[in-house]
Design a protein around this motif. Structure first.
Motif, PDB file in Angstrom:
ATOM      1  N   ALA A 107       0.816  -1.214   0.000  1.00 42.79           N
ATOM      2  CA  ALA A 107       0.000   0.000   0.000  1.00 42.79           C
ATOM      3  C   ALA A 107       0.851   1.265   0.000  1.00 42.79           C
ATOM      4  N   VAL A 108       2.128   1.129   0.327  1.00 38.18           N
ATOM      5  CA  VAL A 108       2.975   2.316   0.481  1.00 38.18           C
ATOM      6  C   VAL A 108       4.226   2.229  -0.379  1.00 38.18           C
ATOM      7  N   VAL A 109       4.840   3.390  -0.590  1.00 36.65           N
ATOM      8  CA  VAL A 109       6.189   3.440  -1.152  1.00 36.65           C
ATOM      9  C   VAL A 109       7.082   4.120  -0.129  1.00 36.65           C
ATOM     10  N   VAL A 110       8.347   3.708  -0.154  1.00 38.17           N
ATOM     11  CA  VAL A 110       9.312   4.192   0.819  1.00 38.17           C
ATOM     12  C   VAL A 110      10.511   4.760   0.068  1.00 38.17           C
TER      13      VAL A 110
ATOM     14  N   GLY B  17      14.196   0.149  -5.430  1.00 37.36           N
ATOM     15  CA  GLY B  17      13.211  -0.344  -6.366  1.00 37.36           C
ATOM     16  C   GLY B  17      11.822   0.226  -6.209  1.00 37.36           C
ATOM     17  N   ASP B  18      11.598   1.031  -5.164  1.00 31.80           N
ATOM     18  CA  ASP B  18      10.252   1.572  -4.971  1.00 31.80           C
ATOM     19  C   ASP B  18       9.894   2.621  -6.013  1.00 31.80           C
TER      20      ASP B  18
ATOM     21  N   PRO C 171      13.052  12.704  -6.558  1.00 29.45           N
ATOM     22  CA  PRO C 171      13.468  13.759  -7.493  1.00 29.45           C
ATOM     23  C   PRO C 171      14.732  13.433  -8.269  1.00 29.45           C
ATOM     24  N   ARG C 172      15.534  12.482  -7.799  1.00 33.75           N
ATOM     25  CA  ARG C 172      16.790  12.143  -8.472  1.00 33.75           C
ATOM     26  C   ARG C 172      16.744  10.804  -9.198  1.00 33.75           C
ATOM     27  N   SER C 173      15.580  10.212  -9.271  1.00 35.47           N
ATOM     28  CA  SER C 173      15.454   8.938  -9.963  1.00 35.47           C
ATOM     29  C   SER C 173      15.660   9.125 -11.467  1.00 35.47           C
ATOM     30  N   PRO C 174      16.304   8.169 -12.130  1.00 35.46           N
ATOM     31  CA  PRO C 174      16.459   8.257 -13.589  1.00 35.46           C
ATOM     32  C   PRO C 174      15.124   8.140 -14.327  1.00 35.46           C
TER      33      PRO C 174
END
Length: 298
Positions: free
Chosen positions: A153-156, A161-162, A190-193
């Motif tokens: 139910a959540v992302v962390v 991998g989230d 904000p820094r994810s590819p």
């Protein structure tokens, strides 16, 4: 952060600094800092004076650190004005409200404590796997409310991998759900590819939603409903309550008075060109901005 909490933090810092100062050796710490007799004479030749000066400096630095920590916490609280961070543990964000049932035990049949909405912040304090292959997090929702929540139910932000897992959820959503989840992604990662891809989905969905909003508003504001000597017609459209929830997610719509239609202002498309000019998404962004008659950022 309350005044009482600030007072407790400052008192704790002062108390710890006093204990540290009292525990210092009387002379050895000072003599380790001295490299010659000239330095010693410049300080008056008294190690005890230097000790007091150093202790005073240490207390000043500690107090400065306390104030800095408090200011940082206050600024963080301002940034999360509408989302109070639960105490303790690591923060996670609810992204799939269909699974966000807070329960009294790590079991899908356990008593329901509370149903959490999308975007709700929780604080993870533990986890447990069940025999049927599910993982539950023990979470705090507030100081008084705790329970068990299915991990899906959540992302962390700190869990590897989230960002990709949330991307999959965004791809399988549409309209407002896609926009909200995309906005959550951009805030958390904000820094994810994967950011250019998410920005493109966010902007593309906003373009599509504009057409639906135009049709809904035109049905809502027929000529017969608007007063002849009242406010200008375009102001009714730009105050249309159907725009409200999109506005809260950072989306702004332009309005064509002649055609009585909305169009997305292209903010996310411009962001792609500005931050990721060489990405595959940038080419699409330039096409969209040209179609919107908006000058792209070079």
């Amino acid at each position: 952060m309350s005044l009482k909490s600030i007072t407790i933090v400052i008192t704790g810092f002062i108390s710890s600094s006093r204990k540290s100062a009292a525990a210092l050796p009387r002379r050895c710490a000072v003599r380790l800092c001295l490299t010659g007799s000239t330095v010693f004479k410049n300080q008056g030749g008294y190690a005890s004076v230097l000790e007091r000066n150093l202790r005073g400096s240490a207390l000043t630095i500690t107090m400065a650190a306390a104030v800095a920590a408090i200011l940082f916490q206050l600024s963080s609280s301002a940034a999360l004005a509408k989302k109070r961070v639960p105490p303790g543990g690591r923060v996670a964000v609810v992204v799939d409200e269909r699974l966000a049932a807070l329960r009294a035990a790590p079991d899908l049949r356990a008593k329901l404590v509370e149903r959490l909405g999308r975007g709700h912040l929780v604080s993870i304090r533990g986890e447990k796997a069940t025999a049927d292959g599910l993982k539950f997090y023990r979470v705090a929702v507030s100081r008084r409310t705790t329970g068990w929540l299915q991990s899906d139910a959540v992302v962390v932000p700190w869990r590897a991998g989230d960002d990709r897992r949330l991307l999959t959820l965004i791809e399988n959503s549409d309209e407002f759900d896609r926009i909200v989840r995309a906005k959550t992604f951009l805030d958390l990662f904000p820094r994810s590819p994967l950011v250019p891809r998410v920005l493109a989905m966010y902007a593309s969905e906003a373009d599509s939603v504009a057409d639906k909003l135009s049709r809904d508003a035109q049905r809502r504001f027929t000529k017969s409903e608007l007063p002849i000597n009242g406010a200008p017609e375009f102001s009714y459209y730009l105050n249309y309550n159907g725009l409200d929830r999109y506005n809260r997610e950072g989306i702004t719509f332009l309005f064509d008075r002649a055609a009585k239609t909305f169009s997305y202002d292209g903010g996310a498309w411009r962001e792609i060109i500005r931050r990721y000019p060489n990405s595959p998404e940038a080419a699409e962004a330039r096409k969209r901005l040209t179609a919107l008659a908006v000058t792209p950022v070079k």
